[in-house]
Design an enzyme around this catalytic site. Structure first.
Site, PDB file in Angstrom:
ATOM      1  N   SER A  45       1.010  -1.240   0.018  1.00  0.00           N
ATOM      2  CA  SER A  45       0.022   0.089   0.051  1.00  0.00           C
ATOM      3  C   SER A  45       0.844   1.150  -0.011  1.00  0.00           C
ATOM      4  O   SER A  45       1.880   1.230   0.759  1.00  0.00           O
ATOM      5  CB  SER A  45      -0.902  -0.247   0.925  1.00  0.00           C
ATOM      6  N   GLU A  46       0.570   2.082  -0.812  1.00  0.00           N
ATOM      7  CA  GLU A  46       1.821   3.146  -1.194  1.00  0.00           C
ATOM      8  C   GLU A  46       1.862   4.200  -0.049  1.00  0.00           C
ATOM      9  O   GLU A  46       2.667   4.948  -0.052  1.00  0.00           O
ATOM     10  CB  GLU A  46       1.297   4.023  -2.445  1.00  0.00           C
ATOM     11  N   ASN A  47       0.885   4.169   0.990  1.00  0.00           N
ATOM     12  CA  ASN A  47       1.337   4.944   1.905  1.00  0.00           C
ATOM     13  C   ASN A  47       2.462   4.476   3.016  1.00  0.00           C
ATOM     14  O   ASN A  47       2.841   5.017   3.777  1.00  0.00           O
ATOM     15  CB  ASN A  47       0.040   5.131   3.190  1.00  0.00           C
ATOM     16  N   SER A  87       8.263   4.380  -0.438  1.00  0.00           N
ATOM     17  CA  SER A  87       7.111   3.629  -1.050  1.00  0.00           C
ATOM     18  C   SER A  87       7.185   4.052  -2.714  1.00  0.00           C
ATOM     19  O   SER A  87       7.117   3.147  -3.456  1.00  0.00           O
ATOM     20  CB  SER A  87       6.191   4.084  -0.556  1.00  0.00           C
TER      21      SER A  87
END
Lengths: 217, 234, 217, 234
Positions: A45-47, A87
């Site tokens: 998840s890009e967070n 990320s």
């Protein structure tokens, strides 16, 4: 015809063992529920997490552990947390093997629009522009037509673009289609859907070669 | 070497209307709650805020928006905030929406002294308009510039008075890159510890990037999307 | 006239409380021994540590804890370890308040040469080029003349440069000099050294204004 | 997800003469000893090695130099290796000396998908010859390109079979940036642990960057400059 879960189920068949996968918000999120047992994939998840697990049990939510959809999540054993710059280093550096995104429009050369309706809706592109500009393997998960019944698979996108010539494959409630130099190439029909129905719902160039098999779900 | 300040008032000393402020956090996760609340109280306005999101209507940066303290937002996603969308569509609020990865990189590069760099994100979209394009390995890239801020305000889990910080879970997000990019970086922490208590091998933000640090009075840590499963589910 | 320790001692007087400081190899390393008690500075070593402490006690050396000179060191309470990319982010991003370097030559416009003698010695620039190109406050610590007695403070460097117009101050065994638009400005004489001696040992433009005080060591 | 390979032979499978190899470490600290020794044994040659230093005459990359297996070195400092200096001055060895910060950044950018960036280091020196110069805030910068490698070989303290790594002390150095930049990244670790044993909040290199991992047979960890004080010293 597939429902949203059916689309997710079909996309889950694309996953290969050992892949790192980024799932967008909406239908793509559902893909995680249908990964075959013998296929190990790691969700990014890009967070800032690799190894995202299912939602927490009621009462075990942690405000400091969310996904990019701001939902509370869990971390699997072997997970790893990192910051946003790292990320997107993963994403931009093409270390992710597959990205699944929703879309408002896809054109038959692989352009995608999914972040803005001028004068009406401006949520922002979030990480989508980085994802589509970087990933080699982008699958769009969406309904074939919009609420008005208009095709979302177009000759040219009418909405502001998220990325150009980047989508590789589209999975809709009606069909699986690949982007080729000559347009959308029909790969599979959804159960019970005819080639004519797909033709009628596709505005962009559509290539139909030989017998089109029905999806195996 | 003592960067510890008594509280949020001392931490925000010198922050004035018209400044450019970076604020860490993703959604409501890892946002500097105490500093935001104090900025509302101080009434500073005409701010340019660099933050991935803009809070919700009644929490986080949404509070500054409600009071029209923000002149311009630089963000990647603002879908959770109705007042934001209203101000943007009406033209009251200037908005620069930029890809999330470019935002993170532009902050990192600002802190790292790299004034400009090439990235593929946004090529062929309105994000690329007016920007230099160059091809590398046959693929088009945009030249993006670094971002810095008068004040960068970050929120960490633990920190010491040297400014060393560690974050918890995905509350890390934009905080480390923004901590690097502030002319003055303020860290608010849940727990202030003594130098030496944090393992030097496992510090997320080296103290050199932080100018002021304090322990926040309290943290609401609001959850935006409470998603759960029941024990019976696999 | 100063010895190497004297040069280090004089440079230590430049430090201000709360500064982060990078000390190069050679004379600069000695500066750490002379920091006034009431001045707290944190030493960075560019291989990846802030809060470098003294050498370890005999028998307590750790192969995994060295400085940029490859010497075994210790970490002080509040120290912090990081990787090379982050280390030079600190340097390039001007988060370090003072850099002290040795040099083979310095020109009167602030150019520095310290990494290469064509055809003879090529150790490499290490982190010196990043440091001199980035830091606002660069002090050179060196002997005023080389082993042959030739001035190292020149009108123009003869050796390949490490950086251009970057040195702010030079501290030698004979003098303290600032780089100005008009050349080396004499600030202080070393104990027992006359202005004429400094003149005779300086090839670059030298500015002497008024009475030149003797260093207080 | 199992990246664990049985040993150094399996880890280096596919590594061939003529390839470009990144090797982590600073001096002799944090170098992949087991892989280097095996590369000497394998006799691969014509290598382009990207490594901050070149070892010493009888340890680390010096061993590959002694056997003339290296065609080109890309480094920032090579002062500790007499054979290196001899081969370079005689022209037997191609050498690209680049500023240490640019080297670290070029590896990081290679892993992060940023093909080029501006940095002030080297402007006005022979490092800047032939490179594009651009001014930002009145200061000249060079355009530098990213580096990648066929194989990046790093050494960590602990790692799991997902490829997650943690380093110890200053043995971290170039290893994290290089781990990002390998088409295939091999990690040799002192201790292989089970997934979940490493705290997810404190991992230095996320497993996604690593393709193969193994526990090294033994580590000599030679000290280059043993500097100590006696108990009587302050």
């Amino acid at each position: 015809m597939l429902d949203k879960n059916g689309i997710a189920q079909r996309i889950a068949q694309e996953m290969k063992d050992g892949w790192y996968v980024n799932l967008g918000i909406g239908i793509p999120t559902l893909v995680a529920n249908y990964i075959p047992e013998d296929v190990n994939v790691v969700f990014q998840s890009e967070n800032g997490i690799l190894g995202m697990g299912p939602f927490p049990y009621d009462g075990e939510e942690d405000a400091d552990l969310i996904n990019a959809g701001k939902q509370t999540i869990t971390a699997l054993p072997g997970a790893c947390i990192f910051d946003s710059a790292t990320s997107f280093a993963m994403i931009r550096g093409q270390h992710i093997q597959m990205t699944v995104l929703g879309a408002m429009e896809v054109s038959d050369n692989g352009d995608i629009a999914n972040w803005k309706i001028p004068g009406r809706m401006v949520k922002g592109m979030g990480g989508a522009m980085d994802l589509v500009a970087s990933a080699d393997n982008i699958i769009v998960a969406m309904m074939h037509t919009n609420k008005k019944g208009h095709s979302k698979l177009l000759r040219q996108c009418s909405l502001p673009l998220t990325g150009v010539s980047c989508v590789k494959r589209v999975v809709t409630n009606l069909a699986v289609l690949d982007i080729t130099d000559l347009g959308f190439k029909l790969i599979e029909r959804a159960p019970g859907v005819s080639v004519d129905e797909i033709k009628n719902s596709t505005e962009g160039r559509l290539i139909i070669e030989g017998e089109i098999p029905e999806m195996k779900i | 070497m003592n960067k510890h300040v008594k509280g949020v008032s001392e931490a925000l000393a010198g922050l004035e209307s018209g400044m450019t402020i970076m604020l860490g956090g993703f959604g409501l996760c890892g946002i500097p709650e105490n500093c935001i609340n104090k900025m509302v109280e101080l009434g500073v306005n005409n701010l340019t805020c660099i933050s991935n999101n803009a809070g919700v209507d009644d929490f986080g940066l949404g509070l500054l928006l409600q009071k029209h303290q923000i002149k311009k937002m630089i963000s990647s996603y603002v879908g959770e905030n109705d007042e934001f969308e209203r101000q943007m569509l009406s033209g009251e609020l200037e908005v620069d929406l930029i890809p999330q990865g470019s935002l993170a990189a532009r902050c990192y590069m600002g802190g790292a002294g790299v004034p400009a760099f090439f990235t593929p994100a946004g090529y062929g979209t309105e994000v690329g308009e007016g920007k230099e394009v160059r091809y590398f390995n046959g693929k088009p890239h945009l030249l993006e510039s670094a971002l810095t801020a008068d004040y960068a305000i970050v929120k960490a889990w633990k920190g010491d008075r040297f400014g060393n910080l560690v974050y918890k879970g995905t509350a890390r997000n934009f905080n480390p890159a923004m901590a690097m990019a502030g002319k003055i970086t303020i860290a608010e922490v849940e727990e202030l510890v003594e130098p030496g208590e944090l393992d030097p091998n496992f510090i997320h933000t080296p103290g050199i990037f932080v100018q002021r640090i304090f322990q926040g009075d309290k943290y609401e840590k609001r959850i935006e999307q409470r998603t759960v499963r029941t024990k019976s589910e696999s």
